[in-house]
Design a protein around this motif. Structure first.
Motif, PDB file in Angstrom:
ATOM      1  N   TRP A   1       1.505   3.980   3.205  1.00  0.00           N
ATOM      2  CA  TRP A   1       2.678   4.250   3.959  1.00  0.00           C
ATOM      3  C   TRP A   1       3.460   5.362   3.766  1.00  0.00           C
ATOM      4  CZ3 TRP A   1       4.755  -1.459   1.618  1.00  0.00           C
ATOM      5  CH2 TRP A   1       4.105  -2.473   2.159  1.00  0.00           C
ATOM      6  N   TYR A   2       3.420   5.767   2.624  1.00  0.00           N
ATOM      7  CA  TYR A   2       4.110   7.236   2.337  1.00  0.00           C
ATOM      8  C   TYR A   2       3.535   8.180   3.237  1.00  0.00           C
ATOM      9  CZ  TYR A   2       5.959  11.375  -0.025  1.00  0.00           C
ATOM     10  OH  TYR A   2       6.689  12.477  -0.169  1.00  0.00           O
TER      11      TYR A   2
ATOM     12  N   HIS B   1       0.796  -1.172   0.099  1.00  0.00           N
ATOM     13  CA  HIS B   1       0.034  -0.057   0.069  1.00  0.00           C
ATOM     14  C   HIS B   1       0.890   1.218   0.097  1.00  0.00           C
ATOM     15  CE1 HIS B   1      -3.440  -2.452   0.470  1.00  0.00           C
ATOM     16  NE2 HIS B   1      -2.939  -2.878   1.580  1.00  0.00           N
ATOM     17  N   SER B   2       1.368   1.470  -1.377  1.00  0.00           N
ATOM     18  CA  SER B   2       2.553   2.394  -1.164  1.00  0.00           C
ATOM     19  C   SER B   2       2.228   3.839  -0.571  1.00  0.00           C
ATOM     20  CB  SER B   2       3.114   2.606  -2.716  1.00  0.00           C
ATOM     21  OG  SER B   2       2.106   2.977  -3.475  1.00  0.00           O
ATOM     22  N   GLU B   3       0.963   4.182  -1.291  1.00  0.00           N
ATOM     23  CA  GLU B   3       0.465   5.504  -0.860  1.00  0.00           C
ATOM     24  C   GLU B   3       0.129   5.705   0.517  1.00  0.00           C
ATOM     25  OE1 GLU B   3      -2.455   7.158  -3.544  1.00  0.00           O
ATOM     26  OE2 GLU B   3      -2.542   8.943  -2.635  1.00  0.00           O
TER      27      GLU B   3
END
Lengths: 233, 248
Positions: free
Chosen positions: A166-167, A162-164
């Motif tokens: 986590w970012y 869930h890249s966004e």
């Protein structure tokens, strides 16, 4: 040797064996024996072709469409019709060799996936020289639990990235520099499964129960039941 | 051809071979480094504004790279970089300011980077903090997520006895850089991988005074200078406290 992809190398060798075998058959069938060095040159020139690049299964494939080499040879043998009759099969074999190599390269994909599945133990096959480096402030130096690591790695599940999320979660407060990196450690010095030639950068989640593995082409996120960090449960 | 002629030709060839061998050996093995007097003369000759009064030290980074801090007549604390090149020691860079900067002594290898500085005792800096930073990032391409964790490594250097210093990158920095070099080389085998890494990773520094406050730009650290050759001597970013991630 460390970064050699054994599947790729074997398959390439095999493809050339097949090409050599066909050339040998063609040679035997001819009544007028051509010169061997000329056969080799003709085949080499025959290989030369116009290529288009297509991506199949995430692999870049070069597909030959125009037999440029054969045309060059044809032009060269224009006035030597008899010789052309002898060498023509080899010129075309040179062109066809492109497809033989391509077919074997395609064959390599499932073989590679079978031998080196995308599992933690493929990327982290030998951890004797591995060490954990903290890459973000706020975490302390940690040791890897090497004794139990290999068992821990086998009991895994691959989870979505869930890249966004986590970012965004890294920023703890809107107007301060307070941050928390989801993967505050890097694992250095791991050796992938022999012959895979896999190259990766490995990050460890704060609780030691997650690995984020970046390879040149993709990323994997694995979760474990136990922690890879010593003294953390 | 008579035997005599053959003998003459052979001996000429042998002599040529020996000479080229000697030339080759002497050009790859650096000769002894110039003494302080010679260094001073050479710097003042190539870059007169440096006006060197005293060579403080010669710090050997490897057999072909030497860092030489100096003090000028005007009491500026400056730096010079010396490289063994084509049979002699060349002055690759000289600057009258000793602001911290980086020197990658082997072009292909980021892990050979050294941090160097020379800071006048009159400047109230107690310690330097060096950083290796990779900004956190993410992207979603064709529905596939990619997350790149942020990296922020810190190394503190207390300025005490000497005004100058030269240090290789800490081991952990080198291993991390090496891991990215490997990954980027596999991604783009045809292109120099440092090019990509330098797009998302950088070195930085901050200076702290004796009360623990971060100093803004110190003009006295910036001088004028001369740069020759193609050494990888680079500015490193002077960071603001707001650019640094905290963890409490």
């Amino acid at each position: 040797m460390e970064n050699t992809n054994v599947v790729e190398v074997s398959v390439t060798i095999l493809a050339w064996c097949v090409i050599a075998w066909i050339a040998y058959r063609l040679y035997n069938r001819q009544a007028d024996k051509p010169k061997i060095w000329k056969v080799l040159v003709v085949m080499l020139v025959g290989l030369f072709s116009f290529l288009i690049n297509i991506e199949i299964f995430g692999m870049l494939m070069r597909i030959s469409i125009l037999p440029l080499g054969v045309w060059i040879l044809y032009a060269y043998f224009r006035k030597k019709n008899e010789e052309w009759q002898i060498y023509r099969p080899f010129a075309w074999l040179g062109f066809v060799a492109n497809f033989i190599i391509l077919a074997f390269a395609l064959l390599a994909v499932p073989i590679f996936q079978f031998m080196y599945p995308s599992e933690p133990s493929t990327f982290l096959s030998n951890i004797n020289d591995a060490s954990i480096i903290p890459i973000h402030p706020g975490v302390r130096p940690q040791e890897m639990d090497k004794e139990n690591a290999l068992a821990t790695l086998l009991d895994f599940s691959e989870e979505p990235i869930h890249s966004e999320v986590w970012y965004r979660e890294a920023d703890l407060e809107a107007d301060s520099t307070n941050t928390q990196e989801k993967f505050p450690y890097q694992l250095i010095g791991v050796i992938p499964k022999w012959g895979s030639g896999l190259i990766s950068v490995v990050y460890i989640e704060e609780d030691g129960k997650g690995l984020l593995i970046s390879t040149p082409k993709e990323q994997h996120y694995f979760r474990f039941k136990h922690s890879l960090i010593e003294g953390v449960n | 051809m008579s035997k005599k002629k053959l003998l003459i030709i052979l001996s000429i060839l042998a002599i040529l071979l020996i000479f080229s061998l000697i030339y080759w050996i002497t050009s790859i093995n650096p000769s002894s480094f110039p003494d302080k007097e010679e260094l001073m003369e050479e710097i003042n000759h190539i870059f007169p504004p440096a006006n060197v009064k005293e060579i403080q030290d010669t710090i050997v980074l490897d057999e072909k790279h030497v860092f030489v801090p100096f003090i000028s007549e005007e009491n500026n604390y400056g730096v010079s970089h010396w490289v063994w090149e084509q049979r002699k020691w060349e002055l690759a860079r000289v600057n009258t300011g000793g602001e911290p900067h980086s020197w990658r002594i082997e072009n292909e290898d980021l892990s050979t980077t050294h941090l160097v500085w020379n800071i006048s005792p009159e400047i109230p800096i107690e310690k330097l903090k060096f950083y290796l930073i990779k900004d956190r990032s993410f992207h979603i391409t064709d529905g596939i997520d990619y997350y790149d964790p942020g990296v922020q490594l810190e190394e503190i250097v207390e300025l005490s006895d000497t005004s100058y210093g030269a240090m290789p990158l800490p081991d952990s920095w080198s291993s991390i850089l090496a891991s990215y070099t490997k990954l980027e080389t596999a991604r783009q085998p045809d292109i120099f991988s440092n090019f990509f890494i330098e797009q998302y990773m950088y070195l930085g520094w901050m200076a702290y005074d004796y009360s623990g406050k971060v100093l803004p730009t110190v003009n006295a650290l910036n001088g004028s200078g001369f740069t020759g050759g193609d050494e990888h001597i680079e500015h490193i970013r002077l960071l603001d406290k707001l650019e640094i991630e905290a963890a409490d």
